[in-house]
Each structure stands twice: as structure tokens, then as C-alpha cells.
Scaffold this motif. Structure first.
Motif, PDB file in Angstrom:
ATOM      1  N   TRP A  51      50.062 -19.184  22.320  1.00 25.85           N
ATOM      2  CA  TRP A  51      49.530 -19.417  21.097  1.00 25.85           C
ATOM      3  C   TRP A  51      49.301 -20.607  19.994  1.00 25.85           C
ATOM      4  CZ3 TRP A  51      48.950 -17.922  16.135  1.00 25.85           C
ATOM      5  CH2 TRP A  51      47.277 -16.962  15.794  1.00 25.85           C
TER       6      TRP A  51
ATOM      7  N   LYS B  33      46.384 -22.108  21.278  1.00 30.57           N
ATOM      8  CA  LYS B  33      45.083 -20.776  21.048  1.00 30.57           C
ATOM      9  C   LYS B  33      44.190 -20.038  22.054  1.00 30.57           C
ATOM     10  CE  LYS B  33      46.027 -20.621  16.400  1.00 30.57           C
ATOM     11  NZ  LYS B  33      47.792 -22.146  16.149  1.00 30.57           N
TER      12      LYS B  33
ATOM     13  N   ARG C 168      43.183 -17.867  24.791  1.00 33.38           N
ATOM     14  CA  ARG C 168      43.120 -16.561  25.182  1.00 33.38           C
ATOM     15  C   ARG C 168      43.842 -15.067  25.946  1.00 33.38           C
ATOM     16  NH1 ARG C 168      37.191 -14.752  24.394  1.00 33.38           N
ATOM     17  NH2 ARG C 168      35.943 -16.569  23.955  1.00 33.38           N
TER      18      ARG C 168
ATOM     19  N   ALA D 267      46.816 -14.830  23.687  1.00 36.10           N
ATOM     20  CA  ALA D 267      46.803 -13.947  22.453  1.00 36.10           C
ATOM     21  C   ALA D 267      46.305 -11.964  22.936  1.00 36.10           C
ATOM     22  CB  ALA D 267      45.373 -14.229  21.406  1.00 36.10           C
TER      23      ALA D 267
ATOM     24  N   ARG E 229      49.088  -9.551  21.974  1.00 34.41           N
ATOM     25  CA  ARG E 229      49.082  -7.841  21.751  1.00 34.41           C
ATOM     26  C   ARG E 229      49.177  -7.351  22.608  1.00 34.41           C
ATOM     27  NH1 ARG E 229      44.097 -10.901  20.310  1.00 34.41           N
ATOM     28  NH2 ARG E 229      42.821 -10.069  23.025  1.00 34.41           N
TER      29      ARG E 229
END
Length: 501
Positions: free
Chosen positions: A447, A451, A453, A456, A460
Motif C-alpha cells: 500500500w 496505494k 485498492r 488497502a 483493513r
């Protein structure tokens, strides 16, 4: 050619209704006849849920292979078991496609005309099939734009995939990529990897990304017939500017028995797809780069079979060792016999201090009962493969055993100092938590660099798992919180180090 639009419906209300009714029946039977409730409930699940789902997957596979006649017959059987969610109409629509494929266009159109509408998933599938049958993509694009609003496209994944393809077929590559970006949140909600990767394949094919299309067709889209695969490989060659190669491939399909294939080939030969490099804007190239980056990330950091599956040899090797160790426990005295576990190498901090250092490792292969083994092996299977794919087998071994020894050393140290009551420890959970920590490090590294998706979203999810696991550890006295936490930390540190090099 047929796309994803008839492979099933997006409406799951019928399945929810059936499942709810079965649960109610089980509850009533459990109250009235406890001895038969479970048996009858299990039979209902098998007949009304499991069998139709197996049949649904078979229909998907047959559609991928353009075997609509067989798909229609299987769908007819499913209808008897699950006459909801549009399955009542599916056999007839598939039969219509079979007729169209065999050249009986008038009969096929008559059936599809009867069902076409923009208000239901089945009706939309029928309407799309009418246009696709004759490769009338410009007309289909107008129908979608005039009949389907954005809310429908966000909910009906098959129509969204069809819309992306239609934009590509009509040469609006920039519009196709802008639509991809606009509907990205909806595309991420597609749970079926096949449908999501079909959308990717269409976009990448019209943008001339040969390598990615070939990989998708050999991975999650491998069920497609060789004819369909060759058609799309020729399409991506054409979009990449390799016209001679593309024409040669298309000509090899020109005599196909499938009328729809012949129509699609005729369109490619008379109206070649545009060469992507001559048309894409800078913004479109950025979107395309994001798509390929996401795919690369998924290949490395996800267990989804978008591409040809890999064999996690190190993970399965360690899993096998754990199972063999458990079998040895059972044979020599039982997996819940503390004396037996002690003899086989359970971690006893005081014994380690006296010189039994080997217990730091052997304890991680022992388990207290089958459930303990099952839960740890499930964690090893899930996170082990992810870490092995991300790091490679040698680095995976290093991280796993560092977490094993590190977690047991922490338990020993804290116990000797009096900060922990763990005086008898077995299990691979410290190792598994090390894999969780390592995967967290890998995702964080990804990430921070790209970066993406996927990184990320997975980050999470993994943080939520860590929080829930910590709460469970703190509220369950039998669980070694120190062992789990130290394994997590060691794994995270090792993951960061290994990714750095």
C-alpha cells in the motif's frame, strides 16, 4: 457470441427465502420431533440449496463453453428444485441461444422477443442476447443508454460487464475505461471471480494487453472453449496492432459451426477493432495502468484464482507435518493427555530454562485435541498460501519458523519473570499469528508503494481480524495471549525485513 448475461441472475431473494423456510422447518421439527429434525433439515438443505447451487455452477460452465443446449437441460432440472430468481425462464432463454447458435434465428428471436424487457434481470438478458446474436453492438449500446439507468448498472453486474464490452466493441475505448473507473465500487462488489475477470478481460482485450488476456484465459476463465479463447486472443492482437496475426486467427474460425461465432468473426474482419495506442488518452492510460497493477497485486497478495493456480508446497509441507504429529500424539497416548504431550515436546518454560531448548520448536507441532488442530490448520492454510505466494517458499519457511521460535521464547521469558501463567503450551497458533503479522507487513509495504485498492481493502480486513483475535485471547484464559501477540510482532518484523530485501 454469448457473454455473461445469461449465466444466472443477480437476485438472491429466492435463496434467502428458501434458506429461511428451511431454518423455520428445522426449528419446528426440532421442537416436535428432535430425533428427526436434523436429518430432515439436512435433506432439505441438500435438495433445495446444495444441489441447485451445484447445478448453477454447471450451467455457468456450459455457458462459458457455448454449450447452450446442455445448459438449457441442466437449468430445467434446477427449475424444478428452485423455481425462483428467474430460473423458470432460464431454460427457455438458453434454448433460444442454442437455436441461434445452430442457425435457427427466427425461432430464437421469437423466444427472446417474448421475454425481453428492461425491468427484470431475465428480461434484460433476453434483450441483450437479441443484439449479441447478430453482433449489433451499436444498437445494443443505444438500448443500454436509453433503457438502463446508472442504478441498474450498479446493481446488475452482468449488465455492467455487458456495457463495458459494448463500449469496447463500438470503439469507445476511452469511454470504456471511464466507465470502469466510474463503476469501480460496483465492480469490487462482484463476488464471483469469473464475472469480475470477464470484465477485466474485455477491457484488457480492447486495450491490446495480450499478456494479461492470455493469463486470464488460462486462469479463472479457463472453462471457455478453445474457440472462444482464440477469438479473444485474436481480438487482443488486433487491438495491439498485430493485424496479420489477428486476421490469420480469425480466418481459422470463419468456418465454425456456431453461427454466432461466424457473425462475430465477420464483424472483426469487416470492422476491425481500433488499435488502442492510437486512441487512448493520458487519463485512460492511467486507468489502464491501475487495472493491470491491481491484477499484479492480486496475483501476489490474494488467493483468488484469477490466473493459473500455484501450488503452495511449503505450506502443505508444514500442514502435513502438523497432521502427522497429531497422528503420533493419538497413537502414543492421546492428544489431550498432558503426560503424553510433555514427552513429545510440549513447551514447559522451566524445562526450557534447564536446557530443553528443542521444546521451543516441537511444541508448535503439537495440539491439544482435534478442534485445536483444525482451527490452526485452517489458519495455516489460509494465510500460509498467501505468504508463500507473496514471499516465496524459502522466505516463507524463514518467517514461519522465526515466528514459531520467537513466540515460544516470549512465552518462556514472560513465564519465568512471572508475567504470564502459561506454564504448559502447545500449538501452531503463534506461527499462524506470525503469518498474519507477516501478511500485514506485506500489505502495508504494498500500500505504501502503490496505494492499490486491493492492498488497502485487505489491510483493513486483516486489522479487523487482529483486533477480534486479541479480544478473544484476552477473554479466554486457555489461550496464550503472549504467544499470539509475540508471534504477530515477530511475523510483522520479519515480513517488513523480507520485503525490504
Amino acid at each position: 457470441m454469448m457473454s455473461a448475461s445469461l449465466s444466472g441472475t443477480n437476485n438472491n431473494r429466492g435463496w434467502i427465502l428458501v434458506s429461511g423456510l428451511i431454518l423455520v422447518i428445522i426449528a419446528l421439527l426440532s421442537y416436535l420431533t428432535p430425533s428427526l429434525g436434523g436429518l430432515i433439515g439436512g435433506c432439505l438443505w441438500a435438495i433445495l440449496v446444495i444441489l441447485p447451487n451445484i447445478g448453477h455452477k454447471k450451467v455457468d460452465q456450459l455457458i462459458d463453453q457455448q454449450r447452450f443446449g446442455q445448459a438449457s437441460r441442466v437449468a430445467s432440472l434446477i427449475w424444478w428444485l428452485h423455481p425462483l430468481d428467474g430460473w423458470r425462464e432460464q431454460p427457455k432463454l438458453l434454448y433460444a441461444l442454442d437455436l441461434g447458435q445452430r442457425g435457427a434465428r427466427a425461432s430464437a428471436v421469437a423466444i427472446l422477443d417474448r421475454y425481453q424487457t428492461a425491468t427484470t434481470p431475465t428480461g434484460r438478458s433476453a434483450a441483450v442476447s437479441l443484439y449479441q446474436m447478430d453482433a449489433r453492438w451499436e444498437e445494443l449500446l443505444l438500448w443500454i443508454q436509453n433503457s438502463l439507468n446508472e442504478a441498474v448498472l450498479r446493481k446488475d453486474f452482468d449488465m455492467l460487464v455487458c456495457y463495458l464490452r459494448t463500449l469496447g466493441e463500438t470503439g469507445d475505448l476511452n469511454g470504456m475505461l471511464q466507465a470502469w473507473e466510474r463503476y469501480q465500487p460496483s465492480l469490487e462488489k462482484i463476488l464471483n471471480p469469473r464475472t469480475q475477470n470477464l470484465a477485466r478481460m474485455y477491457v484488457l482485450a480492447f486495450c491490446g494487453k495480450t499478456e494479461y488476456v492470455a493469463r486470464l484465459l488460462s486462469g479463472s476463465l479457463s472453462d471457455y472453449s478453445n474457440t472462444i479463447k482464440l477469438f479473444w486472443l485474436a481480438t487482443v492482437d488486433q487491438a495491439a496492432g498485430r493485424e496479420v496475426i489477428a486476421v490469420e486467427q480469425f480466418l481459422s474460425l470463419a468456418d465454425s459451426n456456431n453461427v454466432c461465432i461466424r457473425n462475430a468473426v465477420a464483424r472483426r474482419l469487416s470492422s476491425p477493432v481500433v488499435v488502442a495506442d492510437t486512441l487512448l488518452t493520458e487519463k485512460s492510460r492511467e486507468i489502464l495502468f491501475k487495472i493491470t497493477t491491481e491484477i499484479e497485486s492480486e496475483t501476489t497478495y490474494s488467493a483468488r484464482a484469477s490466473f493459473k493456480p500455484r501450488f503452495a508446497i511449503a505450506t502443505y509441507f508444514i500442514l502435513t507435518l502438523n497432521v502427522l504429529a497429531f497422528a503420533l500424539e493419538v497413537k502414543l497416548g492421546g492428544s489431550t493427555n498432558l503426560n503424553n504431550l510433555y514427552r513429545l515436546g510440549a513447551l514447559v518454560p522451566q524445562e526450557v530454562v534447564k536446557g530443553d531448548w528443542w521444546r521451543l520448536l516441537t511444541a508448535t507441532f503439537l495440539h491439544f485435541g482435534f478442534l485445536h488442530l483444525l482451527l490452526n490448520m485452517l489458519g495455516l492454510y489460509l494465510f500460509g498460501r498467501l505468504m508463500e505466494f507473496a514471499l516465496g517458499s524459502p522466505q516463507f519457511f524463514l518467517l514461519y519458523f522465526a515466528s514459531a521460535i520467537g513466540s515460544m521464547l516470549a512465552v518462556t521469558y514472560m513465564s519465568v519473570l512471572g508475567y504470564s501463567q502459561s506454564d504448559f503450551v502447545v500449538g501452531a497458533s503463534g506461527c499462524v499469528m506470525g503469518l498474519v503479522g507477516g501478511f500485514t507487513a506485506v500489505l502495508l509495504h504494498e500500500w505504501l508503494r502503490k496505494k492499490t485498492r486491493l492492498a488497502a481493502r485487505n489491510l483493513r480486513g486483516i486489522l479487523a481480524i487482529i483486533v477480534l483475535q486479541s479480544i478473544f485471547d484476552l477473554t479466554t484464559p486457555q489461550i496464550s495471549f503472549v504467544g499470539h501477540t509475540s508471534g504477530l510482532i515477530v511475523g510483522f518484523v520479519m515480513g517488513m525485513i523480507l520485503k525490504a530485501f
